[in-house]
Design an enzyme around this catalytic site. Structure first.
Site, PDB file in Angstrom:
ATOM      1  N   SER A 107      39.006  22.013   7.274  1.00  0.00           N
ATOM      2  CA  SER A 107      39.266  23.096   8.214  1.00  0.00           C
ATOM      3  C   SER A 107      39.191  24.483   7.595  1.00  0.00           C
ATOM      4  CB  SER A 107      40.651  22.927   8.870  1.00  0.00           C
ATOM      5  OG  SER A 107      41.662  23.339   7.989  1.00  0.00           O
ATOM      6  N   LYS A 127      46.344  27.465   5.208  1.00  0.00           N
ATOM      7  CA  LYS A 127      45.786  28.174   6.362  1.00  0.00           C
ATOM      8  C   LYS A 127      45.919  29.685   6.173  1.00  0.00           C
ATOM      9  CE  LYS A 127      44.835  24.688   9.169  1.00  0.00           C
ATOM     10  NZ  LYS A 127      44.919  23.679   8.117  1.00  0.00           N
TER      11      LYS A 127
END
Length: 221
Positions: free
Chosen positions: A141, A179
């Site tokens: 991701s 993230k």
């Protein structure tokens, strides 16, 4: 031409070698040059090495050899007659630092945080100030940020972050993820760097910043 600090450092190393035959430690160099951290010493050493004023002796921790001295006014010093021909020298060994390797971290959905414990050897030049640890990336991701599955994320410990920084976020004290950190109103938003994944939103009480991305290591098989 060397900077003032580079000139001071090579003079200090040369004088110490002349006195004792042993190069000074990084801590001694930091104190002699009144630097705030040993990372500054690493940068000066690398700059002197690139300009072929010094070399690091292979397989010997912190062992340095002066190849030539800068010529600058009254402080100019000649290269010792016994100095070796630098074109025939082997490549110097890179200084490495061992940091804790805390298992795998998801770059997709959160997984169990900090599985296992071992050490990872990291080139000192990749690390700056602060305390660091490493996590093996699992998932895709963050590929659009250049972070791939199997990479080692080098993390500088921190408990706060600014919007847009890549962080290790510990969710509900049990799962960790890598993230982009952003605030969205009263919520915390953790953004991926892959259009196939959605942002994750949590209340501030659910998320604790455990560190910020400082660098990456990648192995090619």
């Amino acid at each position: 031409m060397l900077t003032r600090k580079q000139h001071e450092l090579i003079c200090f190393i040369n004088d110490r070698l002349a006195e004792s035959g042993v190069s000074p430690s990084f801590e001694e160099m930091k104190e002699a040059l009144d630097l705030k951290s040993k990372s500054g010493v690493h940068r000066l050493i690398s700059a002197l090495e690139e300009r072929q004023f010094i070399r690091r002796l292979p397989n010997r921790a912190r062992a340095l050899e002066v190849l030539k001295m800068p010529e600058r006014g009254d402080t100019a010093r000649k290269t010792p007659a016994t100095a070796p021909n630098i074109r025939n020298l082997p490549e110097p060994a890179n200084d490495v630092i061992e940091i804790p390797l805390h298992g795998r971290i998801a770059a997709g959905v959160p997984i169990e945080a900090f599985e296992g414990h071992s050490m990872l050897a990291v080139p000192a030049a990749l690390l700056g100030n602060g305390e660091h640890y490493a996590l093996e990336v699992s998932g895709d991701s963050m590929v659009e940020a250049g972070i791939l599955d199997g990479d080692y994320a080098l993390i500088r410990r921190a408990d706060t972050a600014r919007d847009g920084e890549i962080v290790v976020a510990l969710i509900e004290d049990s799962e960790a993820t890598l993230k982009y950190f952003r605030r969205e109103g009263a919520m915390v938003r953790l953004d991926p760097a892959n259009r196939a994944y959605d942002a994750q939103r949590y209340s501030p009480a659910q998320v604790r910043v455990q560190g910020k991305l400082a660098g990456l290591l990648r192995r090619y098989d």
